[in-house]
Design a protein around this motif. Structure first.
Motif, PDB file in Angstrom:
ATOM      1  N   SER A   6       5.520  -7.634 -12.594  1.00  0.00           N
ATOM      2  CA  SER A   6       6.735  -6.813 -12.535  1.00  0.00           C
ATOM      3  C   SER A   6       6.966  -6.785 -13.988  1.00  0.00           C
ATOM      4  CB  SER A   6       7.716  -7.351 -12.115  1.00  0.00           C
ATOM      5  OG  SER A   6       8.283  -8.576 -12.354  1.00  0.00           O
ATOM      6  N   CYS A   7       6.154  -7.242 -15.198  1.00  0.00           N
ATOM      7  CA  CYS A   7       6.533  -7.204 -16.636  1.00  0.00           C
ATOM      8  C   CYS A   7       6.797  -5.944 -17.241  1.00  0.00           C
ATOM      9  CB  CYS A   7       5.360  -8.118 -17.243  1.00  0.00           C
ATOM     10  SG  CYS A   7       3.684  -7.031 -17.414  1.00  0.00           S
ATOM     11  N   ASP A   8       6.345  -5.187 -16.660  1.00  0.00           N
ATOM     12  CA  ASP A   8       6.691  -3.758 -17.550  1.00  0.00           C
ATOM     13  C   ASP A   8       7.745  -2.651 -17.042  1.00  0.00           C
ATOM     14  OD1 ASP A   8       6.451  -1.120 -18.676  1.00  0.00           O
ATOM     15  OD2 ASP A   8       4.186  -1.368 -19.003  1.00  0.00           O
ATOM     16  N   PRO A   9       8.816  -2.617 -17.532  1.00  0.00           N
ATOM     17  CA  PRO A   9       9.984  -1.914 -17.203  1.00  0.00           C
ATOM     18  C   PRO A   9       9.530  -0.481 -16.697  1.00  0.00           C
ATOM     19  CG  PRO A   9      10.282  -2.101 -19.399  1.00  0.00           C
ATOM     20  CD  PRO A   9       8.987  -2.953 -19.135  1.00  0.00           C
ATOM     21  N   ARG A  10       8.385   0.072 -17.143  1.00  0.00           N
ATOM     22  CA  ARG A  10       8.062   1.473 -16.570  1.00  0.00           C
ATOM     23  C   ARG A  10       7.611   1.371 -15.124  1.00  0.00           C
ATOM     24  NH1 ARG A  10       4.360   2.424 -22.298  1.00  0.00           N
ATOM     25  NH2 ARG A  10       3.998   0.313 -21.424  1.00  0.00           N
ATOM     26  N   ASP A  11       7.356   0.372 -14.527  1.00  0.00           N
ATOM     27  CA  ASP A  11       6.823   0.063 -13.179  1.00  0.00           C
ATOM     28  C   ASP A  11       8.020  -0.304 -12.205  1.00  0.00           C
ATOM     29  OD1 ASP A  11       4.185   0.455 -13.866  1.00  0.00           O
ATOM     30  OD2 ASP A  11       3.973  -1.452 -14.504  1.00  0.00           O
ATOM     31  N   HIS A  12       9.318  -0.555 -12.814  1.00  0.00           N
ATOM     32  CA  HIS A  12      10.290  -0.891 -12.115  1.00  0.00           C
ATOM     33  C   HIS A  12      10.821  -0.019 -10.867  1.00  0.00           C
ATOM     34  CE1 HIS A  12      11.411  -4.425 -14.758  1.00  0.00           C
ATOM     35  NE2 HIS A  12      10.151  -4.661 -14.631  1.00  0.00           N
ATOM     36  N   GLU A  13      10.848   1.109 -11.120  1.00  0.00           N
ATOM     37  CA  GLU A  13      11.350   1.940 -10.059  1.00  0.00           C
ATOM     38  C   GLU A  13      10.392   2.116  -9.026  1.00  0.00           C
ATOM     39  OE1 GLU A  13      13.467   5.547 -11.777  1.00  0.00           O
ATOM     40  OE2 GLU A  13      12.483   5.119 -13.631  1.00  0.00           O
ATOM     41  N   PHE A  14       9.137   1.639  -8.956  1.00  0.00           N
ATOM     42  CA  PHE A  14       8.422   1.833  -7.855  1.00  0.00           C
ATOM     43  C   PHE A  14       7.969   0.272  -7.276  1.00  0.00           C
ATOM     44  CE2 PHE A  14       7.141   4.695 -11.375  1.00  0.00           C
ATOM     45  CZ  PHE A  14       7.471   5.992 -10.565  1.00  0.00           C
ATOM     46  N   ILE A  15       8.397  -0.681  -7.579  1.00  0.00           N
ATOM     47  CA  ILE A  15       8.441  -1.913  -7.158  1.00  0.00           C
ATOM     48  C   ILE A  15       9.365  -1.834  -5.953  1.00  0.00           C
ATOM     49  CG2 ILE A  15       8.123  -4.449  -7.439  1.00  0.00           C
ATOM     50  CD1 ILE A  15       7.368  -4.226 -10.218  1.00  0.00           C
ATOM     51  N   GLN A  16       8.885  -2.748  -4.841  1.00  0.00           N
ATOM     52  CA  GLN A  16       9.631  -2.688  -3.880  1.00  0.00           C
ATOM     53  C   GLN A  16      10.225  -3.930  -3.448  1.00  0.00           C
ATOM     54  OE1 GLN A  16       6.339  -1.041  -1.079  1.00  0.00           O
ATOM     55  NE2 GLN A  16       7.758   0.690  -0.801  1.00  0.00           N
ATOM     56  N   GLY A  17      11.315  -4.189  -2.884  1.00  0.00           N
ATOM     57  CA  GLY A  17      11.853  -5.518  -2.208  1.00  0.00           C
ATOM     58  C   GLY A  17      12.646  -5.202  -0.905  1.00  0.00           C
ATOM     59  N   ILE A  18      13.400  -6.245  -0.734  1.00  0.00           N
ATOM     60  CA  ILE A  18      14.012  -6.282   0.801  1.00  0.00           C
ATOM     61  C   ILE A  18      15.601  -6.399   0.414  1.00  0.00           C
ATOM     62  CG2 ILE A  18      12.049  -7.006   2.201  1.00  0.00           C
ATOM     63  CD1 ILE A  18      13.393  -9.690   2.099  1.00  0.00           C
ATOM     64  N   THR A  19      16.120  -5.970   1.341  1.00  0.00           N
ATOM     65  CA  THR A  19      17.782  -5.909   1.217  1.00  0.00           C
ATOM     66  C   THR A  19      18.490  -7.080   2.104  1.00  0.00           C
ATOM     67  OG1 THR A  19      18.056  -4.335   2.756  1.00  0.00           O
ATOM     68  CG2 THR A  19      17.819  -3.510   0.519  1.00  0.00           C
ATOM     69  N   ASN A  20      17.597  -7.525   3.081  1.00  0.00           N
ATOM     70  CA  ASN A  20      18.161  -8.407   3.775  1.00  0.00           C
ATOM     71  C   ASN A  20      18.547  -9.893   3.005  1.00  0.00           C
ATOM     72  OD1 ASN A  20      17.812  -7.035   6.013  1.00  0.00           O
ATOM     73  ND2 ASN A  20      15.831  -7.948   6.629  1.00  0.00           N
ATOM     74  N   VAL A  21      19.680 -10.738   3.292  1.00  0.00           N
ATOM     75  CA  VAL A  21      20.183 -11.669   2.844  1.00  0.00           C
ATOM     76  C   VAL A  21      19.788 -13.009   3.537  1.00  0.00           C
ATOM     77  CG1 VAL A  21      22.079 -12.863   1.579  1.00  0.00           C
ATOM     78  CG2 VAL A  21      21.943 -10.352   1.657  1.00  0.00           C
ATOM     79  N   GLY A  22      19.390 -13.955   2.605  1.00  0.00           N
ATOM     80  CA  GLY A  22      19.334 -15.389   3.208  1.00  0.00           C
ATOM     81  C   GLY A  22      17.804 -15.389   4.174  1.00  0.00           C
ATOM     82  N   ILE A  23      16.707 -14.604   3.549  1.00  0.00           N
ATOM     83  CA  ILE A  23      15.508 -14.695   4.324  1.00  0.00           C
ATOM     84  C   ILE A  23      14.539 -15.647   3.553  1.00  0.00           C
ATOM     85  CG2 ILE A  23      13.619 -13.159   4.700  1.00  0.00           C
ATOM     86  CD1 ILE A  23      16.149 -12.493   6.506  1.00  0.00           C
ATOM     87  N   GLU A  24      13.774 -16.285   4.327  1.00  0.00           N
ATOM     88  CA  GLU A  24      12.738 -17.237   3.671  1.00  0.00           C
ATOM     89  C   GLU A  24      11.488 -16.337   3.277  1.00  0.00           C
ATOM     90  OE1 GLU A  24       9.960 -21.072   4.859  1.00  0.00           O
ATOM     91  OE2 GLU A  24      11.193 -19.844   6.322  1.00  0.00           O
ATOM     92  N   ALA A  25      11.200 -16.528   1.926  1.00  0.00           N
ATOM     93  CA  ALA A  25       9.964 -15.611   1.598  1.00  0.00           C
ATOM     94  C   ALA A  25       8.548 -15.644   2.439  1.00  0.00           C
ATOM     95  CB  ALA A  25       9.425 -16.131   0.074  1.00  0.00           C
ATOM     96  N   TRP A  26       8.015 -14.602   2.488  1.00  0.00           N
ATOM     97  CA  TRP A  26       6.773 -14.585   3.619  1.00  0.00           C
ATOM     98  C   TRP A  26       5.803 -15.533   2.946  1.00  0.00           C
ATOM     99  CZ3 TRP A  26       4.418 -14.623   7.408  1.00  0.00           C
ATOM    100  CH2 TRP A  26       2.828 -14.485   7.701  1.00  0.00           C
ATOM    101  N   SER A  27       5.719 -15.863   1.724  1.00  0.00           N
ATOM    102  CA  SER A  27       4.667 -16.712   1.155  1.00  0.00           C
ATOM    103  C   SER A  27       5.167 -18.233   1.639  1.00  0.00           C
ATOM    104  CB  SER A  27       4.570 -16.745  -0.091  1.00  0.00           C
ATOM    105  OG  SER A  27       6.032 -16.725  -0.935  1.00  0.00           O
ATOM    106  N   GLU A  28       6.260 -18.519   1.634  1.00  0.00           N
ATOM    107  CA  GLU A  28       6.690 -19.844   2.106  1.00  0.00           C
ATOM    108  C   GLU A  28       6.224 -19.959   3.609  1.00  0.00           C
ATOM    109  OE1 GLU A  28      10.549 -20.481   0.911  1.00  0.00           O
ATOM    110  OE2 GLU A  28      10.274 -19.930  -1.016  1.00  0.00           O
ATOM    111  N   ILE A  29       6.647 -19.053   4.460  1.00  0.00           N
ATOM    112  CA  ILE A  29       6.246 -19.194   5.838  1.00  0.00           C
ATOM    113  C   ILE A  29       4.696 -19.267   6.145  1.00  0.00           C
ATOM    114  CG2 ILE A  29       6.337 -17.805   8.144  1.00  0.00           C
ATOM    115  CD1 ILE A  29       8.953 -16.330   6.999  1.00  0.00           C
ATOM    116  N   LEU A  30       4.025 -18.463   5.467  1.00  0.00           N
ATOM    117  CA  LEU A  30       2.502 -18.338   5.593  1.00  0.00           C
ATOM    118  C   LEU A  30       2.075 -20.144   5.344  1.00  0.00           C
ATOM    119  CD1 LEU A  30      -0.203 -17.405   5.787  1.00  0.00           C
ATOM    120  CD2 LEU A  30      -0.083 -16.605   3.303  1.00  0.00           C
ATOM    121  N   VAL A  31       2.466 -20.671   4.182  1.00  0.00           N
ATOM    122  CA  VAL A  31       2.164 -22.235   3.595  1.00  0.00           C
ATOM    123  C   VAL A  31       2.404 -22.766   4.837  1.00  0.00           C
ATOM    124  CG1 VAL A  31       2.417 -23.969   2.379  1.00  0.00           C
ATOM    125  CG2 VAL A  31       2.259 -21.765   1.263  1.00  0.00           C
TER     126      VAL A  31
END
Length: 565
Positions: free
Chosen positions: A278-303
């Protein structure tokens, strides 16, 4: 230059004085020479060839990295081919006619392409190299860009040397037999994948292509290690700035070499769902996230799942459940969901104003958050793009035409051509892309992949539309168009037809499907000895042996079986 004995006799003081004088003279000579070379580079850059090209470095930067041999003392045939390609591209762009071609996988296909006057360039595919010949490893594989980086350059060298051989043969036939000349030296456009590494690797790769005969290469904005064919899932984009650095590195390498080879910037952002950073601000408008609060990251669940020895099916089900429960959205979409309709309209208006004020077509996540806070100070927009990141750390990306156009506008000043990789053959989509790019850069030449990955019969084309598609694209500025894997497919189709019939019909199958067909359509491979250049080599031997080899020539006498044709 004074001899050592003369210097020795003059004494230590005189030696030092003499050395200082010689050094000073040499420095003056170097200074004037350097100025001359810089002036030559600046004059070269001012020519028609480079009038639309932007460079973030100076002519001095180029000259001081050339070494004492310089560029004028080294000639690269690929640069001559590039000059030819540049003229073809410019003519086609002005006339809005296609420069269309087929991907070739060997010298045989190259020679047959050469005899088609309206097919003026050749293409060498990385996909085809990956699946048919993989250099030193001999490990064929899908197009994941995981083969040695000299694989495609070596295939280019093979094709280019064959072009030169058949050109010499044709030139001799033109002189001695008054035969019609054949343009075997069709400029080669080659697939450089994603550059196979950082800037120094890209420069080495560009150097290889120039040395081995490619008039042009294309570089795509994918990640080494995350590279996929543009029509496969799982491709990972690099930040816009990373791909821009590849284009600059390629141009610098070729400037150092003094060649005019062309670089094509390809974007796979229309289809991609992942980005490495996400280092380039020209890409920021296309990077997706989630809006739910207090969620455990998928990568942590996977581990945790992997640590508990969960089965692959359990992990797969958990991944699907996580992403189904946490919808992916861009920041703009998060604002639209969490603010009122009127607040969202105001947010978009303020965002457009900021872009206009800053004179740029993007805003960063920080700036978007600030606008949202200003518009609705009592509300907090929940958005987290780190939680859904993949186990490798990749961010989720909303690919599509908007992202493809945004990136291509960044790449256009640094590239000779822009390639839009698409999911389907879509003329309306191509028109949208063309008009967006040409509204800012009217001279940008475009490239289109007429891919065999598309099911052309299911795209709704009428026979007339299918026949005119290439010419319709050319009207929109898509000059270079290629069926990238045509050679691969026709190789399979024709040999399968022969093999399938040969197993039951024997030589009747070979005669009917190959030899008679070669005769009927005038294919020069009917007499494959002549095609290979045997007569050309005989002519060379006559010169070497002063005409005394007539009894031992390979294409004379009763032993030469092609006299039967």
């Amino acid at each position: 230059m004074l001899k050592y004995s003369q210097l020795h006799k003059s004494g230590t003081r005189n030696i030092l004085t003499t050395i200082r004088t010689l050094s000073s003279t040499r420095m003056v000579e170097m200074k004037y020479s350097l100025q001359d070379e810089v002036a030559k580079v600046q004059e070269w850059w001012a020519t028609e060839r480079f009038k639309d090209i932007t460079r973030p470095y100076s002519a001095l930067d180029v000259v001081k990295h050339r070494g004492s041999l310089g560029a004028s003392n080294v000639a690269y045939p690929s640069s001559v081919q590039a000059q030819k390609l540049f003229k073809l591209v410019n003519t086609s762009f002005k006339e809005r006619t296609p420069l269309h071609t087929l991907g070739v996988i060997d010298p045989v296909q190259m020679t047959q392409l050469a005899k088609c006057d309206d097919l003026k360039v050749a293409y060498v595919s990385g996909w085809a190299c990956s699946s048919t010949m993989v250099g030193s490893t001999n490990e064929v594989s899908p197009d994941f860009g995981d083969y040695p980086y000299d694989t495609v350059p070596n295939q280019v060298e093979r094709i280019f040397k064959a072009q030169q051989m058949h050109d010499r043969k044709s030139f001799l036939d033109t002189i001695e037999k008054k035969a019609q000349p054949v343009d075997y030296l069709k400029p080669i456009i080659a697939d450089a994948d994603m550059g196979h590494g950082g800037p120094t690797t890209v420069m080495k790769l560009a150097k290889l292509f120039a040395e081995k005969g490619a008039a042009a290469i294309h570089l795509e904005d994918q990640l080494p290690g995350g590279k996929r064919c543009g029509h496969l899932g799982g491709a990972v984009l690099v930040p816009t700035s990373t791909h821009l650095a590849r284009l600059v590195a390629t141009r610098l390498q070729w400037d150092i070499m003094g060649v005019e080879n062309m670089v094509i910037a390809r974007t796979d952002s229309c289809n991609s769902k992942l980005i490495s950073s996400s280092c380039d601000p020209r890409d920021h408008e296309f990077i997706q996230g989630i809006t739910n609060v207090g969620i455990e990251a998928w990568s942590e669940i996977l581990v945790d799942l992997e640590s508990s020895n969960a089965t692959s099916s359990t992990i797969g089900a958990a991944e699907i459940e996580w992403y189904n429960s946490n919808k992916l959205v861009t920041f703009d979409q998060a604002v639209e969901e969490q603010l009122s309709t009127e607040e969202f309209k105001q947010y978009m208006s303020e965002k457009a104003k900021l872009k206009s004020t800053l004179q740029r077509n993007y805003v960063s996540l920080r700036e978007m958050r600030s606008i949202a806070q200003t518009v609705a100070p009592s509300k907090a927009v929940h958005f987290d793009w780190d939680l859904p990141r993949s186990p490798e750390g990749y961010y989720m990306f909303e690919g599509g035409m908007k992202a493809a156009m945004r990136r291509s506008l960044v790449f256009s000043p640094y590239a000779d051509m822009i390639w839009l990789e698409t999911k389907t053959p879509d003329l309306a989509q191509a028109q949208q892309f063309s008009r967006e790019i040409h509204s800012t850069y009217p001279n940008t030449k475009l490239v289109y992949n007429l891919s065999p990955s598309f099911n052309w019969l299911k795209q709704g084309f009428s026979p007339e539309q299918l026949k005119s598609f290439i010419w319709d694209l050319a009207k929109e500025g898509f000059v270079l168009q290629l069926v990238s894997l045509a050679g691969l497919h026709v190789d399979g189709v024709s040999f399968w037809e022969l093999a399938n019939s040969f197993q039951t019909d024997g030589m009747a199958a070979y005669v009917d499907l190959v030899q008679q067909k070669e005769r009927d359509i005038g294919c020069d491979l009917l007499t494959h000895q002549r095609w290979s250049g045997a007569e050309y080599v005989d002519s060379v031997m006559k010169v070497v042996q002063n005409g005394s080899s007539s009894k031992t020539l390979s294409t004379s006498g009763e032993s030469f079986t092609e006299t039967q044709f």
